[in-house]
Design a protein around this motif. Structure first.
Motif, PDB file in Angstrom:
ATOM      1  N   PRO A  28      -5.455  -9.203   3.328  1.00  0.00           N
ATOM      2  CA  PRO A  28      -5.302  -7.855   3.873  1.00  0.00           C
ATOM      3  C   PRO A  28      -5.322  -7.881   5.395  1.00  0.00           C
ATOM      4  O   PRO A  28      -5.985  -8.718   6.018  1.00  0.00           O
ATOM      5  CB  PRO A  28      -6.522  -7.114   3.319  1.00  0.00           C
TER       6      PRO A  28
ATOM      7  N   ALA B 107      -3.833   4.704   0.717  1.00  0.00           N
ATOM      8  CA  ALA B 107      -4.633   4.152  -0.372  1.00  0.00           C
ATOM      9  C   ALA B 107      -5.523   5.230  -0.991  1.00  0.00           C
ATOM     10  O   ALA B 107      -5.668   5.300  -2.224  1.00  0.00           O
ATOM     11  CB  ALA B 107      -5.482   2.987   0.135  1.00  0.00           C
TER      12      ALA B 107
ATOM     13  N   SER C 268      -7.635  -2.882   9.172  1.00  0.00           N
ATOM     14  CA  SER C 268      -7.587  -1.519   8.639  1.00  0.00           C
ATOM     15  C   SER C 268      -6.880  -0.584   9.618  1.00  0.00           C
ATOM     16  O   SER C 268      -7.108  -0.634  10.830  1.00  0.00           O
ATOM     17  CB  SER C 268      -8.997  -1.000   8.374  1.00  0.00           C
TER      18      SER C 268
ATOM     19  N   ARG D   8      -7.877  -4.926  -2.571  1.00  0.00           N
ATOM     20  CA  ARG D   8      -7.337  -5.118  -1.225  1.00  0.00           C
ATOM     21  C   ARG D   8      -8.072  -4.292  -0.177  1.00  0.00           C
ATOM     22  O   ARG D   8      -7.668  -4.275   0.982  1.00  0.00           O
ATOM     23  CB  ARG D   8      -5.837  -4.762  -1.191  1.00  0.00           C
ATOM     24  N   GLN D   9      -9.139  -3.613  -0.572  1.00  0.00           N
ATOM     25  CA  GLN D   9      -9.906  -2.843   0.398  1.00  0.00           C
ATOM     26  C   GLN D   9     -10.695  -3.793   1.295  1.00  0.00           C
ATOM     27  O   GLN D   9     -11.323  -4.741   0.836  1.00  0.00           O
ATOM     28  CB  GLN D   9     -10.863  -1.881  -0.312  1.00  0.00           C
TER      29      GLN D   9
ATOM     30  N   TRP E 289      -8.044   0.093   4.644  1.00  0.00           N
ATOM     31  CA  TRP E 289      -6.959  -0.753   4.149  1.00  0.00           C
ATOM     32  C   TRP E 289      -6.017  -1.070   5.300  1.00  0.00           C
ATOM     33  O   TRP E 289      -5.834  -0.246   6.213  1.00  0.00           O
ATOM     34  CB  TRP E 289      -6.161  -0.047   3.056  1.00  0.00           C
TER      35      TRP E 289
ATOM     36  N   THR F 238      -4.948   3.397   5.232  1.00  0.00           N
ATOM     37  CA  THR F 238      -6.160   3.828   4.539  1.00  0.00           C
ATOM     38  C   THR F 238      -5.930   5.175   3.869  1.00  0.00           C
ATOM     39  O   THR F 238      -6.353   5.404   2.719  1.00  0.00           O
ATOM     40  CB  THR F 238      -7.339   3.905   5.520  1.00  0.00           C
TER      41      THR F 238
ATOM     42  N   VAL G  10       0.847  -1.197   0.000  1.00  0.00           N
ATOM     43  CA  VAL G  10       0.000   0.000   0.000  1.00  0.00           C
ATOM     44  C   VAL G  10       0.879   1.241   0.000  1.00  0.00           C
ATOM     45  O   VAL G  10       0.633   2.205  -0.741  1.00  0.00           O
ATOM     46  CB  VAL G  10      -0.957   0.002   1.208  1.00  0.00           C
TER      47      VAL G  10
END
Length: 663
Positions: free
Chosen positions: A572, A583, A575, A544-545, A551, A580, A512
């Motif tokens: 993944p 991303a 989060s 990949r979310q 993320w 995040t 990421v």
């Protein structure tokens, strides 16, 4: 916490409020002189090593040791559930043998009994993984200093390497800055083999599957490859037996060269290399050479160590691996420039004024071994580290200064000159093939990662996409897209893309981070949003979310033996706010401002903002050495989410200034 309907795209007042709260939180951390610096936390290794260093020299502060004990035991109990009694390299990671052995040893030194429940759990976990004999070179070296393992457990790197000519395959200039500053003093220590000033009264035989003196095959690095590994093992076998045969005159010259190297780079109270392991080794080296404790060099070296000690309000103490004020100040400046407004701009200007005074212009550092005709002009990562400016920091600082003058007017001749020098130095540090390393140019001597002493696989500083991305972004923002350095950088970044569309992230976890670095740079360089590389990267990020909209990724996604990706890459992680935000910044750079993925990611950030206007983040999203050493940047959770949300608002409002900057 903000309550949002699932389908609601964050914009307007709710977005403004979140940004305003995060801005105020970030501004509250600015120091009176204009700079930001946040805690930089590694694993249990550094505080454990600090306890060992103190005890080796007969020093003991019972109150501080009790606070370090609280920290180490909390890591074992709360941060390492998957380590099954030992200690991991990052939050909720698997047990790491070397880290666990050092933490266990430190707790024994502090006074924890080996039959205490938490110590039994740690010992059982270590033995289940093969015992302390499976520790890495640096851990075995520390154990040898305390007489816990024989010195043959430690590969030989004699001080005489300092006398080798530059063309020799193992000249000291061929390894990275961090390895250089750690290894040079360590060669003297390992040759002299000192003993603790006071006996510690116990051994660690309980951590070995077989008695340490009976171990015949000490491990090498999993990354090491044939035939180099066999060749270097044979060389080490010969050096082990020749240790006492080196001519005394040559040894004296070599040790004097090591001492001169360290003293020249002692770096005041910011320490040798401004990193803990090098600072500690400098103290041990001076001790081995008979330098008295009252010598200013030794006093200064100890003072540098103490500046890394972090005393928390909860009664815990740990030791940072280094300090990150230049990096933190530059990143905070970018986030606030994205926010906009007079208050943010005023704070940024104070930060930039602080930064300009720390530009390195009068020291020709070790980088000059590869670029002897290049004039200095960059910034370090730490408060001071004149011999080792950082290409990454330099590019990010120059980007912030240039953005400020574009949006808020003149910054003065001194700062203008700093941007010019930074640009020239960064361009001069470009490696063959178009990429940049962090501290050295063309540091690609990969055979050296096969020496027994390099079992960590982190001896070198080759070009990486994330550093290259920042340098390319700088050139783009300075309107140099058509130049040869920029074109070569674009080609390098495109060529490094993985088959599934991601980019490897060397200095942040992981794909990421690398994908954010690449996409923002390619966008700034004018690469079309419809370019196949852009579309593959967008597809990878969307795939990949997490289901919650964020993320996440942990250190297990780094390639394993032979450079192959582990299976964990397809899984993944939990989060996190910083990942995040990366991303989101990456997707927006690829033209996905109005996408469902961006809307969901932004909602995740808003829903997880805390009452202080910040974000909580337990995970380690920074990387020291992949698969060896990770970092929890306490500033990342405060900086990057604000940056991403402010950029989203700017792009929603059609603010063209956002799309005209490199980062």
């Amino acid at each position: 916490m903000h309550e949002l309907a699932v389908a609601e795209a964050p914009r307007g007042k709710i977005l403004d409020t979140a940004i305003a709260n995060a801005r105020e939180a970030l501004l509250s951390h600015q120091n009176a002189d204009g700079h930001w610096v946040f805690e930089l936390e590694a694993d249990a290794t550094i505080p454990a090593e600090y306890v060992m260093l103190q005890r080796f020299f007969g020093k003991r502060d019972e109150a501080r040791e009790a606070a370090i004990r609280r920290y180490l035991r909390r890591l074992q109990e709360q941060e390492a559930p998957t380590a099954q009694g030992g200690w991991p390299l990052f939050h909720d990671g698997a047990l790491d043998i070397s880290c666990s052995v050092k933490a266990y040893f430190a707790l024994r030194l502090i006074g924890d009994a080996p039959d205490a429940a938490h110590m039994v759990r740690a010992r059982d976990a270590i033995l289940a993984k093969g015992g302390a004999a499976r520790s890495n070179v640096f851990t075995r070296g520390t154990l040898a200093l305390f007489g816990m393992v024989p010195w043959r457990a430690v590969p030989v790197i004699p001080p005489e390497i300092m006398l080798l000519p530059s063309w020799f395959p193992f000249h000291i200039g061929k390894i990275s800055y961090w390895a250089r500053t750690v290894v040079v003093p360590l060669t003297v220590v390992n040759a002299r083999r000192p003993k603790p000033l006071e006996p510690i009264g116990f051994d660690l035989r309980e951590l070995f599957v077989q008695p340490p003196e009976e171990v015949r095959e000490w491990p090498g690095g999993a990354h090491q490859q044939e035939p180099w590994a066999t060749l270097f093992r044979a060389l080490d076998w010969a050096l082990q037996r020749a240790q006492r045969l080196f001519p005394r005159t040559h040894r004296a010259r070599a040790e004097a060269a090591c001492e001169g190297f360290v003293t020249e780079r002692l770096n005041g109270e910011d320490g040798l290399g401004a990193i803990y392991p090098a600072m500690a080794n400098a103290i041990w080296m001076y001790h081995c050479l008979g330098v008295p404790d009252t010598d200013p060099r030794v006093v200064t070296a100890w003072a540098a160590i103490e500046k890394l000690v972090c005393e928390r309000t909860d009664g815990e103490v740990y030791v940072q691996p280094c300090l990150s004020p230049i990096w933190d100040t530059a990143l905070a400046s970018h986030a606030l420039l994205e926010v906009g407004g007079e208050e943010a701009a005023s704070s940024v200007k104070r930060g930039l004024d602080w930064l300009v005074e720390r530009e390195i212009t009068d020291v020709v550092g070790d980088w000059a071994w590869q670029r002897p005709d290049l004039a200095p002009g960059g910034w370090a990562f730490q408060y001071a580290n004149a011999h080792y400016p950082d290409v990454d920091d330099t590019a990010v600082v120059a980007l912030a200064m240039d953005r400020y003058r574009r949006e808020h007017g003149p910054i003065g001749e001194q700062m203008d000159a700093s941007v010019t020098r930074a640009r020239n130095w960064v361009v001069g540090m470009q490696s063959k093939g178009g990429g940049w390393g962090a501290f050295d140019a063309d540091n690609n001597y990969h055979y050296l990662n096969n020496i027994p002493f390099a079992d960590h696989g982190a001896l070198l500083d080759p070009p990486t996409v994330d550093v290259t991305g920042r340098c390319l972004a700088m050139l783009a923002q300075l309107e140099e897209n058509g130049t040869k350095p920029a074109r070569e950088a674009v080609d390098y970044v495109l060529a490094e893309q993985e088959a599934d569309g991601a980019w490897y992230g060397r200095w942040g976890v992981n794909y990421v981070y690398g994908t954010w670095s690449a996409l923002t740079a390619l966008n700034a360089a004018g690469v079309s949003h419809q370019h196949p590389s852009m579309r593959r990267a967008v597809a990878w990020l969307e795939g990949r979310q997490n289901a919650d909209g964020g993320w996440g990724e942990d250190g297990d996604t780094y390639p394993g033996k032979g450079g192959t990706r582990p299976d964990e890459l397809s899984r993944p992680g939990v989060s996190t706010s910083s990942q995040t935000a990366w991303a989101l910044l990456a997707l927006m750079a690829a033209g996905e401002v109005d996408s469902a993925a961006v809307a969901r990611g932004a909602r995740w950030l808003l829903e997880h903002q805390n009452a202080e206007g910040e974000w909580d983040e337990d995970d380690y999203t920074g990387t020291g050495f992949p698969r060896v050493f990770y970092l929890r940047y306490h500033g990342y959770r405060r900086i990057f989410p604000l940056w991403a949300l402010a950029r989203l608002r700017n792009l929603q409002n059609g603010n063209s200034r956002t799309v005209s900057v490199g980062l």
